[in-house]
Write an enzyme that holds these catalytic residues in place. Sequence first.
Site, mmCIF file in Angstrom:
data_model
loop_
_atom_site.group_PDB
_atom_site.id
_atom_site.type_symbol
_atom_site.label_atom_id
_atom_site.label_comp_id
_atom_site.label_asym_id
_atom_site.label_seq_id
_atom_site.Cartn_x
_atom_site.Cartn_y
_atom_site.Cartn_z
ATOM 1 N N ILE A 1 49.377 -21.466 -69.378
ATOM 2 C CA ILE A 1 50.823 -21.504 -69.136
ATOM 3 C C ILE A 1 51.170 -22.900 -68.625
ATOM 4 C CG2 ILE A 1 52.751 -20.437 -67.924
ATOM 5 C CD1 ILE A 1 50.973 -17.989 -67.461
ATOM 6 N N ASN B 1 47.150 -24.316 -60.589
ATOM 7 C CA ASN B 1 47.337 -25.625 -59.964
ATOM 8 C C ASN B 1 48.665 -25.654 -59.210
ATOM 9 O OD1 ASN B 1 46.816 -28.406 -59.402
ATOM 10 N ND2 ASN B 1 48.311 -28.955 -60.971
ATOM 11 N N HIS C 1 47.149 -21.717 -65.144
ATOM 12 C CA HIS C 1 48.548 -21.703 -64.717
ATOM 13 C C HIS C 1 48.867 -23.060 -64.077
ATOM 14 C CE1 HIS C 1 51.919 -20.796 -62.047
ATOM 15 N NE2 HIS C 1 51.990 -19.537 -62.419
ATOM 16 N N ASP C 2 49.686 -23.891 -64.776
ATOM 17 C CA ASP C 2 50.060 -25.210 -64.243
ATOM 18 C C ASP C 2 51.462 -25.533 -64.722
ATOM 19 O OD1 ASP C 2 50.235 -27.714 -63.204
ATOM 20 O OD2 ASP C 2 48.739 -28.630 -64.504
ATOM 21 N N VAL C 3 52.454 -25.278 -63.873
ATOM 22 C CA VAL C 3 53.847 -25.420 -64.287
ATOM 23 C C VAL C 3 54.639 -26.328 -63.357
ATOM 24 C CG1 VAL C 3 53.957 -23.211 -65.497
ATOM 25 C CG2 VAL C 3 54.406 -23.286 -63.034
#
Length: 601
Positions: free
Chosen positions: A375, A474, A440-442
């Site tokens: 993501i 992250n 998950h890094d948004v």
Amino acid sequence: MTRRRQQKPSSSSSNQNLLYKQQQSDDKITSITHLCTLPRATFLIITPILVSVILQVSPNYVEPIYGNVFSTIYFNEIALSSLAFGIIIGIGFIAKTNTLSQITRDNKINSALISGIDWCGILFALSPIIVRALFHISGLLGPYAGPHVTQFGLAYPIMLSIGFLNVMSCARLSREQRRPIFRWMLYVIIHFTIIITLIYVLYSVMTRGRSCRRLYFSGLLLALVGTVFKLLWCIYGELSLEGDASQRRKPTFNVSLRSQLPFITIQLLPQILIIIMVIYNANFNSHCNIAIIQNTVDNNIEYNILARNESITGWIEVVEEIKPRNIRVLRAGHSLLGGIFRETRDSIYGCFYLMEAVRLIERGVSHEHERALQIGLGIGVLTASLQAHNVDLDVVELDPVVYDFAVNYFDLKREHKIYLQDGRKFINNADAQIYDYVLHDVFTGGSVPSTLFSIEALEQIKRILKKNGVLGLNFVSSEQWPHAESFALVAKTIKTVFPYVKCFREGPRVGSVPFQNMVFFASSNYINFNIATQEDFLGSASREYVLGNFLNWQINLNKYQNVTDVITDEHNPLDKLQRISAFEHWKVMRELFPQEFWINF
């Protein structure tokens, strides 16, 4: 004694009464609709358009300089207050004209209306130039005051002008004095109710189009309105144009149109100025024309802009710094989504390599036929690594321009399934227990979408993970209080959903680093890492350094247990806390690149 018969009213007289009542009702409606003159109808249409443009475009326009947190803080409140203040000024102006004769008063109101249209149109067309000039002192202004000082050259005076113009258009003119005042008051209430409703609708709709173009096209719209009104004023001496032509005033000038041309030309000078500024912005302002790519040398730092576009998440740009660092970065607003060293093609950020450590966690199964969900794409460093290890990969990225730039400028191979949509929507609709890993890094622009950090979102991620699956997340924050409060909040929320959580910083502790990438690993099973091998390094020295040493960079989460709050869909304390970390992020970005780098978007 005989009784008199009671006579029933005839059907004809009954019909006449009904007809009379209907005619009275129609007269009331007609008298109200007659109040909707040309200026009022015009502003009924264009006001929602102009206000929605300002509310949508203005924060986005300053976001590449100040980030997506500071560009929105108190913006709507001050912008709407400016609109209300313009209404108050307009009412005061009308009150001062009440002592004048009716004709003089009407002329003053109409002149104020026309002058206000000119002023507002010039502000729209001139705003890209003013804002660009103010960007050059952004370092001096700072992220707290800078956005609002800049909006005094863009949003706030325009909103004030729009409020003033609507009062001028709704002013009760002399010929309307014969109508009951309550009908005029009813029309004013209807007028502003319709405007407020349409503003809400248009503001809520996701719009397309470049910010700068929407600004100067609004200026052109006002130039067109101003031109029509001025011609009507020159020909008929009024703007209202009552339905009955016999009620209109005679033309002010009883001379031929040719003799009026010099006067009309002088009157149209503001419209000519607006057109000139629009042509300039469209052809020479880099903020309005993506074909203009400025390569700059500033303080011995030389960088080239390879590609740029304004997309659904703001300005996206690929920039190469030729010297001294020889790097290529992907910029999104006032943030960097990633970057590589041009010679080695290694990532400039270690967090992407650190997230690859999900594959090192002991899960009791082989690495064959693994499936992962990513993501947030960034420049695709993590994506390329997982593809190299033959992981079946689904990538969710909101911005199509980010994906195109990652493919075209950062060597990302299309060996995955790409879903260009909102990450929360994707995980809500995904099947259960299908992924070995969720990455998950948004983070972008100083903040994160809180809907992907809530307990509900993490529970959805847990649902789509296999029983021995692992989440790698992250988050950019600080270990130092009070900046660490957002980090502690995220840690508490993750630990509420997953029983086993570990966290590592992206490098060794160096001094008092206020702002850094931190990667959480969370699972339903105990987390134990295997030692990385040469196969995991993929021939990269940077990757070998990170995966070979990250176990020494673990963060003790027990130090952050004093936070009792968690993030939910209904309750989100993270947004408020991120204002603190956003300031540190802004300073870090200004240390990485000079002011001119951020201005040239």
